[in-house]
Write a protein that holds these residues in place. Structure first.
Motif, short mmCIF file in Angstrom:
data_model
loop_
_atom_site.label_atom_id
_atom_site.label_comp_id
_atom_site.label_asym_id
_atom_site.label_seq_id
_atom_site.Cartn_x
_atom_site.Cartn_y
_atom_site.Cartn_z
N GLN A 29 0.82 -1.20 0.00
CA GLN A 29 0.00 0.00 0.00
C GLN A 29 0.86 1.26 0.00
OE1 GLN A 29 -2.34 1.07 3.59
NE2 GLN A 29 -4.11 1.20 2.22
N LYS A 30 1.89 1.27 0.85
CA LYS A 30 2.77 2.44 0.92
C LYS A 30 3.49 2.66 -0.40
CE LYS A 30 3.63 2.18 5.90
NZ LYS A 30 4.65 2.02 6.97
N VAL A 31 3.95 1.57 -1.01
CA VAL A 31 4.65 1.67 -2.29
C VAL A 31 3.72 2.22 -3.37
CG1 VAL A 31 5.77 0.35 -4.13
CG2 VAL A 31 6.28 -0.17 -1.73
N ARG A 90 1.05 4.04 -3.05
CA ARG A 90 0.68 5.44 -2.83
C ARG A 90 1.83 6.39 -3.16
NH1 ARG A 90 -2.96 5.42 2.80
NH2 ARG A 90 -4.83 4.46 1.87
N LYS A 91 3.05 6.02 -2.77
CA LYS A 91 4.20 6.89 -3.02
C LYS A 91 4.59 6.95 -4.49
CE LYS A 91 6.38 6.59 1.54
NZ LYS A 91 7.59 6.17 2.30
N SER A 92 4.33 5.85 -5.20
CA SER A 92 4.74 5.78 -6.60
C SER A 92 3.89 6.64 -7.53
CB SER A 92 4.70 4.33 -7.09
OG SER A 92 3.35 3.88 -7.17
N GLY A 93 2.69 6.97 -7.11
CA GLY A 93 1.78 7.72 -7.95
C GLY A 93 1.01 6.85 -8.94
N SER A 113 -6.99 6.33 -7.09
CA SER A 113 -6.57 6.91 -5.82
C SER A 113 -7.73 7.08 -4.84
CB SER A 113 -5.90 8.26 -6.07
OG SER A 113 -5.46 8.82 -4.85
N LYS A 133 -8.49 4.88 -1.25
CA LYS A 133 -8.56 5.52 0.06
C LYS A 133 -9.82 5.10 0.82
CE LYS A 133 -5.95 9.67 -1.18
NZ LYS A 133 -6.02 11.13 -1.43
#
Length: 230
Positions: free
Chosen positions: A28-30, A32-35, A43, A47
């Motif tokens: 999930q973190k990857v 979200r950070k990757s766009g 997106s 959420k």
């Protein structure tokens, strides 16, 4: 999508397991950070996915026994609650057991059909309603306790949803009158004083609880019964 996911609890369980892995493995973190989610237009949807809590509660697999049982209740497990929030449903069952109710989770129950009703998919919603009526009909005198306000409001409207069904109209009416929100059931049947919780809390009424079911006093009664809560 609504038909495919919510019509079969096995599929719902699979989606919940995949969501849990996505949230707990770092993916999930990857994402979200990757766009990547934004580029794919996912997106906002991502959420809204609920954070999973504990393992799913499977109907027919667990039950709770009171020390001095005075009544028996049936839990409506639901789709999202039973899969993503299984531990919340278990906690509700433990509270009911402490207050003198044996609690069972009838097998063969499924999604309440609320999302289908809201989306105008009435034929699918009626099929779901019939399946749930069948699942809970073996014990017609037991209250059906619900932990999700949206589910509860829909279950209480089964009589209207199936009013033109010659086979299910009366059965749907009887089913709907058995449905109780968790706060509604426990506030009426409370036998034990809760343990003290020294904490300040804020309560927000669930929309479907306050406006659809007209239940506002019972949750406040339960919260006020907890010693040392502000």
């Amino acid at each position: 999508m609504l038909d495919w996911t919510f019509s079969d609890m096995r599929k719902m369980g699979a989606v919940a397991r995949m969501t849990g892995l996505y949230q707990t493995t770092g993916l999930q973190k990857v994402a979200r950070k990757s766009g990547a989610l934004r580029l794919l237009g996912l997106s906002d949807m991502e959420k809204m996915a609920p954070a999973t809590h504990g393992r799913p509660l499977k109907p027919g697999k667990e039950k709770w026994t009171a020390a001095n049982p005075e009544r028996v209740a049936s839990l409506f497990n639901g789709c999202i609650m039973g899969t993503a929030f299984g531990d919340t449903n278990r906690a509700a069952c433990r509270v009911m057991a402490v207050n003198g109710a044996n609690v069972e989770v009838p097998s063969c129950q499924g999604c309440c059909g609320a999302l289908q009703v809201h989306s105008g998919m009435f034929d699918i919603a009626r099929d779901m309603a019939r399946a749930n009526i069948d699942a809970f009909e073996a014990d017609p005198d037991r209250p059906i306790v619900v932990t999700a306000a949206g589910c509860g409001s829909t279950l209480k409207e089964y009589g209207h949803l199936l009013k033109d069904d010659p086979e299910y109209a009366v059965r749907a009416h009887d089913f709907a009158h058995r449905v109780k929100d968790f706060s509604e059931f426990v506030a009426a049947e409370n036998r034990q004083t809760p343990g003290a919780i020294r904490r300040r809390i804020t309560y927000q009424d669930a929309c479907h609880l306050a406006h659809a079911q007209r239940i506002t006093a019972q949750p406040r009664t339960l919260l006020k019964s907890i010693p040392e809560v502000d």
